[in-house]
Every structure is written in structure tokens, then in C-alpha cells.
Scaffold this motif. Structure first.
Motif, PDB file in Angstrom:
ATOM      1  N   LEU A  23       0.835  -1.201   0.000  1.00 55.08           N
ATOM      2  CA  LEU A  23       0.000   0.000   0.000  1.00 55.08           C
ATOM      3  C   LEU A  23       0.869   1.250   0.000  1.00 55.08           C
ATOM      4  CD1 LEU A  23      -2.721   1.421   0.168  1.00 55.08           C
ATOM      5  CD2 LEU A  23      -2.711   1.042   2.650  1.00 55.08           C
ATOM      6  N   GLU A  24       1.975   1.206   0.710  1.00 57.64           N
ATOM      7  CA  GLU A  24       2.880   2.365   0.726  1.00 57.64           C
ATOM      8  C   GLU A  24       3.541   2.576  -0.630  1.00 57.64           C
ATOM      9  OE1 GLU A  24       2.780   4.500   3.038  1.00 57.64           O
ATOM     10  OE2 GLU A  24       1.482   3.207   4.254  1.00 57.64           O
ATOM     11  N   PHE A  25       3.865   1.497  -1.326  1.00 61.40           N
ATOM     12  CA  PHE A  25       4.365   1.627  -2.699  1.00 61.40           C
ATOM     13  C   PHE A  25       3.327   2.346  -3.565  1.00 61.40           C
ATOM     14  CE2 PHE A  25       7.307  -2.205  -2.182  1.00 61.40           C
ATOM     15  CZ  PHE A  25       8.460  -1.438  -2.235  1.00 61.40           C
ATOM     16  N   ALA A  26       2.084   1.922  -3.438  1.00 66.02           N
ATOM     17  CA  ALA A  26       1.011   2.513  -4.238  1.00 66.02           C
ATOM     18  C   ALA A  26       0.838   3.995  -3.915  1.00 66.02           C
ATOM     19  CB  ALA A  26      -0.295   1.756  -4.002  1.00 66.02           C
ATOM     20  N   LYS A  27       0.867   4.339  -2.633  1.00 68.16           N
ATOM     21  CA  LYS A  27       0.736   5.739  -2.230  1.00 68.16           C
ATOM     22  C   LYS A  27       1.889   6.577  -2.777  1.00 68.16           C
ATOM     23  CE  LYS A  27      -1.691   5.035   2.177  1.00 68.16           C
ATOM     24  NZ  LYS A  27      -1.541   5.165   3.658  1.00 68.16           N
ATOM     25  N   THR A  28       3.104   6.032  -2.676  1.00 68.65           N
ATOM     26  CA  THR A  28       4.289   6.754  -3.143  1.00 68.65           C
ATOM     27  C   THR A  28       4.203   7.032  -4.631  1.00 68.65           C
ATOM     28  OG1 THR A  28       5.694   5.782  -1.425  1.00 68.65           O
ATOM     29  CG2 THR A  28       6.806   6.651  -3.375  1.00 68.65           C
ATOM     30  N   LEU A  29       3.859   6.026  -5.416  1.00 64.65           N
ATOM     31  CA  LEU A  29       3.783   6.182  -6.864  1.00 64.65           C
ATOM     32  C   LEU A  29       2.620   7.076  -7.276  1.00 64.65           C
ATOM     33  CD1 LEU A  29       4.669   2.508  -7.771  1.00 64.65           C
ATOM     34  CD2 LEU A  29       6.040   4.517  -8.336  1.00 64.65           C
ATOM     35  N   ALA A  30       1.486   6.936  -6.591  1.00 63.54           N
ATOM     36  CA  ALA A  30       0.335   7.784  -6.901  1.00 63.54           C
ATOM     37  C   ALA A  30       0.652   9.249  -6.611  1.00 63.54           C
ATOM     38  CB  ALA A  30      -0.879   7.334  -6.098  1.00 63.54           C
ATOM     39  N   ARG A  45     -10.400  -5.324   0.895  1.00 64.76           N
ATOM     40  CA  ARG A  45      -9.214  -4.560   1.274  1.00 64.76           C
ATOM     41  C   ARG A  45      -8.736  -3.675   0.118  1.00 64.76           C
ATOM     42  NH1 ARG A  45      -4.557  -7.701   2.986  1.00 64.76           N
ATOM     43  NH2 ARG A  45      -3.911  -5.846   4.145  1.00 64.76           N
ATOM     44  N   LEU A  46      -8.931  -4.137  -1.112  1.00 71.46           N
ATOM     45  CA  LEU A  46      -8.570  -3.321  -2.271  1.00 71.46           C
ATOM     46  C   LEU A  46      -9.394  -2.039  -2.320  1.00 71.46           C
ATOM     47  CD1 LEU A  46      -8.128  -5.932  -5.153  1.00 71.46           C
ATOM     48  CD2 LEU A  46      -6.394  -4.321  -4.336  1.00 71.46           C
ATOM     49  N   LEU A  47     -10.683  -2.147  -2.052  1.00 72.60           N
ATOM     50  CA  LEU A  47     -11.549  -0.963  -2.071  1.00 72.60           C
ATOM     51  C   LEU A  47     -11.159   0.015  -0.974  1.00 72.60           C
ATOM     52  CD1 LEU A  47     -15.003  -2.654  -2.807  1.00 72.60           C
ATOM     53  CD2 LEU A  47     -13.509  -1.409  -4.395  1.00 72.60           C
ATOM     54  N   LYS A  48     -10.783  -0.512   0.194  1.00 68.44           N
ATOM     55  CA  LYS A  48     -10.334   0.354   1.287  1.00 68.44           C
ATOM     56  C   LYS A  48      -9.017   1.035   0.917  1.00 68.44           C
ATOM     57  CE  LYS A  48     -12.556  -2.140   5.097  1.00 68.44           C
ATOM     58  NZ  LYS A  48     -12.329  -2.932   6.340  1.00 68.44           N
ATOM     59  N   ALA A  49      -8.133   0.278   0.265  1.00 70.54           N
ATOM     60  CA  ALA A  49      -6.849   0.847  -0.157  1.00 70.54           C
ATOM     61  C   ALA A  49      -7.066   1.962  -1.170  1.00 70.54           C
ATOM     62  CB  ALA A  49      -5.961  -0.246  -0.745  1.00 70.54           C
ATOM     63  N   LYS A  50      -7.994   1.747  -2.086  1.00 70.56           N
ATOM     64  CA  LYS A  50      -8.285   2.766  -3.099  1.00 70.56           C
ATOM     65  C   LYS A  50      -8.785   4.039  -2.446  1.00 70.56           C
ATOM     66  CE  LYS A  50     -10.867   3.503  -7.392  1.00 70.56           C
ATOM     67  NZ  LYS A  50     -11.768   2.875  -8.409  1.00 70.56           N
ATOM     68  N   GLU A  51      -9.657   3.900  -1.457  1.00 70.96           N
ATOM     69  CA  GLU A  51     -10.167   5.066  -0.737  1.00 70.96           C
ATOM     70  C   GLU A  51      -9.047   5.772   0.018  1.00 70.96           C
ATOM     71  OE1 GLU A  51     -13.274   3.792   1.811  1.00 70.96           O
ATOM     72  OE2 GLU A  51     -14.656   3.270   0.176  1.00 70.96           O
ATOM     73  N   GLU A  52      -8.140   4.996   0.571  1.00 69.35           N
ATOM     74  CA  GLU A  52      -7.043   5.579   1.362  1.00 69.35           C
ATOM     75  C   GLU A  52      -6.060   6.335   0.483  1.00 69.35           C
ATOM     76  OE1 GLU A  52      -3.665   4.122   4.602  1.00 69.35           O
ATOM     77  OE2 GLU A  52      -5.421   2.871   4.184  1.00 69.35           O
ATOM     78  N   ILE A  53      -5.784   5.815  -0.715  1.00 67.96           N
ATOM     79  CA  ILE A  53      -4.857   6.495  -1.627  1.00 67.96           C
ATOM     80  C   ILE A  53      -5.497   7.776  -2.158  1.00 67.96           C
ATOM     81  CG2 ILE A  53      -3.581   6.318  -3.800  1.00 67.96           C
ATOM     82  CD1 ILE A  53      -3.494   3.262  -3.286  1.00 67.96           C
ATOM     83  N   ALA A  54      -6.683   7.618  -2.732  1.00 65.61           N
ATOM     84  CA  ALA A  54      -7.535   8.753  -3.131  1.00 65.61           C
ATOM     85  C   ALA A  54      -6.832   9.800  -3.982  1.00 65.61           C
ATOM     86  CB  ALA A  54      -8.130   9.412  -1.887  1.00 65.61           C
ATOM     87  N   VAL A  55      -5.819   9.424  -4.718  1.00 59.94           N
ATOM     88  CA  VAL A  55      -5.094  10.371  -5.568  1.00 59.94           C
ATOM     89  C   VAL A  55      -4.861   9.729  -6.926  1.00 59.94           C
ATOM     90  CG1 VAL A  55      -2.970  11.686  -5.919  1.00 59.94           C
ATOM     91  CG2 VAL A  55      -3.907  11.437  -3.620  1.00 59.94           C
ATOM     92  N   THR A 212       9.844   2.474   9.145  1.00 61.07           N
ATOM     93  CA  THR A 212       8.430   2.496   8.788  1.00 61.07           C
ATOM     94  C   THR A 212       8.249   2.061   7.332  1.00 61.07           C
ATOM     95  OG1 THR A 212       8.456   4.789   8.028  1.00 61.07           O
ATOM     96  CG2 THR A 212       8.013   4.410  10.380  1.00 61.07           C
ATOM     97  N   PRO A 213       7.108   1.470   7.007  1.00 62.02           N
ATOM     98  CA  PRO A 213       6.841   1.095   5.618  1.00 62.02           C
ATOM     99  C   PRO A 213       6.886   2.299   4.680  1.00 62.02           C
ATOM    100  CG  PRO A 213       5.262   0.033   7.068  1.00 62.02           C
ATOM    101  CD  PRO A 213       6.034   1.015   7.914  1.00 62.02           C
ATOM    102  N   GLU A 214       6.438   3.469   5.169  1.00 61.01           N
ATOM    103  CA  GLU A 214       6.440   4.667   4.338  1.00 61.01           C
ATOM    104  C   GLU A 214       7.852   5.043   3.902  1.00 61.01           C
ATOM    105  OE1 GLU A 214       3.054   5.116   7.371  1.00 61.01           O
ATOM    106  OE2 GLU A 214       5.096   4.327   7.325  1.00 61.01           O
ATOM    107  N   THR A 215       8.774   5.041   4.859  1.00 61.64           N
ATOM    108  CA  THR A 215      10.161   5.408   4.562  1.00 61.64           C
ATOM    109  C   THR A 215      10.796   4.391   3.631  1.00 61.64           C
ATOM    110  OG1 THR A 215      10.417   6.521   6.692  1.00 61.64           O
ATOM    111  CG2 THR A 215      12.441   5.845   5.569  1.00 61.64           C
ATOM    112  N   PHE A 216      10.572   3.113   3.930  1.00 62.01           N
ATOM    113  CA  PHE A 216      11.153   2.077   3.080  1.00 62.01           C
ATOM    114  C   PHE A 216      10.635   2.179   1.648  1.00 62.01           C
ATOM    115  CE2 PHE A 216      10.832  -1.972   0.918  1.00 62.01           C
ATOM    116  CZ  PHE A 216      12.172  -2.355   0.888  1.00 62.01           C
ATOM    117  N   ALA A 217       9.323   2.331   1.487  1.00 66.61           N
ATOM    118  CA  ALA A 217       8.726   2.388   0.145  1.00 66.61           C
ATOM    119  C   ALA A 217       9.291   3.560  -0.648  1.00 66.61           C
ATOM    120  CB  ALA A 217       7.209   2.490   0.248  1.00 66.61           C
TER     121      ALA A 217
END
Length: 266
Positions: A23-30, A45-55, A212-217
Motif C-alpha cells: 500500500l505504501e508503494f502505491a501511495k508513493t507512486l500515486a 481490502r482493495l476498495l479500502k486501499a483505493k479510498e485511502e490512496i484517493a489520488v 516504517t513502511p512509508e520510509t522504506f517504500a
């Protein structure tokens, strides 16, 4: 820095994208402008991830990566949605800490199907598509455990070792064609993969033992875009590879006797 790069003309596929590092990879790339195709076995979980990215442009595909038809299914999905992905992150994975004799046969098969078969076939499909176009980025997720032949980790460490060796070889095969192949070998990431309680994850991050996953991604994406052949997060992890390799048998047996033999398994 990777976050400053404009990827608005690019499309990325991320497997295991509904949570954790995926999910952090997806957020970073988006956030960098890329259209993202999220693959996961759980539609909810995919639908929740899509809502969370929202970009940006976000696509979701419910997929069992161990299915014999996964490559064909993904190709059809891309064609139907007129998508031409030039980034693939093979992130999906499973973990287990059990002796081989205590591991269900189906679990053993899943390790091979997910970490070996799926990674191999999806990588082959992707570089085959990108080779004629002379561009593209592939990131495969191995693990620090690929250097750790420890009791209880036989399937996890051996299949992650396959991913590392396969990706390193593919990196050289694709180098003349402009397709980057990077393998990431993370160690110490604060995700749910290993079942660590939240309070201990927060403490480990605070003292620098975990990242953190965010930093690693973010850092892994940066290495991928630079077409580096390998990324290991943190100097401590890179430094520890040598010492892991020379661990004496008595230390490895201590792990077996104190953990596996006492029934601490997942």
C-alpha cells in the motif's frame, strides 16, 4: 529524491497492494503522478486501499497470484482497460515460522507458487512487454532473510533467496534494453507480516531498529527509478549480512531449541 520525479505519464502495477509495504508503494507512486493498478486477493481490502490512496487514476484487480492463469488474467485486464504498465512491483508475500515437518503441504506449495512461480512469470511477462520499448522498471521484493538459513525459516528464506538471485541475473539480462530490474532486501520493517504487537513496533521504530513502511517504500522506489540492481535498507542491515553468514551451528540450534521446540510458531 524519488518523490520529486513526475510519473504522470506512467502506469504501475503493485501486487499485494491492499496493505503494508504494498500500500505504501502505491501511495508513493500515486503521489508522484503514476496511474496505479492494485492487485490483491481481497476485494474488500482493495476498495479500502483505493479510498485511502484517493489520488490519481487507481485501478483495482482482485487476483490470486498463485493461479495458473494469473499472467493471462493480468494481460487481459490491461488490454480491457487500455493500460500499458511500465512499472511492476512484485511485493506480495507470505511468512511462516515453523519447522518443515510441521508445515502443511499446501502452505509449502503456496510459498513456491507465490514467491517463485508468480514472481518469475510476472517478471517474464513484464520485461517481455517492455524490452521492445526500451524502458521500464521492475522491483522484486526479497528479504534480509535470504542470507539467513535459520531453523523455522526454511521456506521463507530459501524462496526469498531465489527472488534475489533471479532478479540480480535478470538485471544484467535487461541492462542492454533499458529495462531496470531492482531487488529490495528489506530488514526490520514495521508491518504486520511478523505479528509484532503495535506497541513494540512503535518502540522499535523509535529506537531505529525498525523502519516504517512509508520510509522504506519511498527509498526503494527511488532506487528502482535509478535502476539500481539491489537495495538493502539501513547500514545496520548491510553490516549484519557478514555476521549472519558466520553464525555458528550452536547459535542456530539455540533458535530451534528455544523457539521452535517450545511451539512459538506462526
Amino acid at each position: 529524491m524519488a518523490k520529486k520525479r513526475d510519473l504522470s505519464s506512467h502506469t504501475a502495477i503493485i501486487t499485494g497492494a491492499a496493505g503494508g509495504i504494498g500500500l505504501e508503494f502505491a501511495k508513493t507512486l500515486a503521489a508522484m503522478g503514476a496511474a496505479t493498478i492494485l492487485l490483491d486477493i481481497s476485494e474488500e481490502r482493495l476498495l479500502k486501499a483505493k479510498e485511502e490512496i484517493a489520488v490519481g487514476r487507481i485501478f483495482t484487480m482482485k487476483a490470486d497470484l498463485t493461479s495458473p492463469s494469473i499472467v493471462e488474467d493480468l494481460e487481459n485486464y490491461c488490454c480491457e482497460n487500455q493500460l500499458d504498465p511500465d512499472i511492476l512491483i512484485n511485493n506480495a508475500g507470505i511468512f511462516s515460522f515453523k519447522p518443515i515437518t510441521a508445515t502443511e503441504t499446501r502452505k509449502l506449495e503456496t510459498f513456491v507458487d507465490l514467491h517463485v512461480r508468480a514472481v518469475t512469470l510476472l517478471s517474464q511477462w513484464f520485461v517481455g512487454r517492455r524490452k521492445p520499448q526500451g524502458s521500464g522498471w521492475l522491483l522484486n521484493m526479497s528479504s534480509m532473510s535470504c542470507w539467513m538459513p535459520m531453523p523455522g525459516l526454511a521456506m521463507y528464506s530459501s524462496t526469498k533467496a531465489y527472488i534475489r538471485v533471479f532478479s540480480r541475473a535478470l538485471h544484467y539480462e535487461m541492462k542492454d534494453y533499458g529495462v531496470g530490474v531492482t531487488v529490495a532486501c528489506p530488514g526490520g520493517i514495521a508491518t504486520d507480516l511478523f505479528g509484532l504487537p503495535e506497541k513494540w513496533k512503535r518502540f522499535a521504530v523509535a529506537i531505529g531498529v525498525l523502519q516504517t513502511p512509508e520510509t522504506f517504500a519511498r527509498k526503494a522506489v527511488g532506487k528502482m527509478l535509478k535502476k539500481k540492481k539491489q537495495y538493502i535498507n539501513g547500514w545496520l542491515n548491510r553490516f549484519s549480512i557478514f555476521f549472519i553468514g558466520i553464525l555458528p551451528t550452536r547459535v542456530r540450534m539455540m533458535v530451534k531449541h528455544r523457539l521452535l521446540d517450545k511451539g512459538i510458531t506462526r
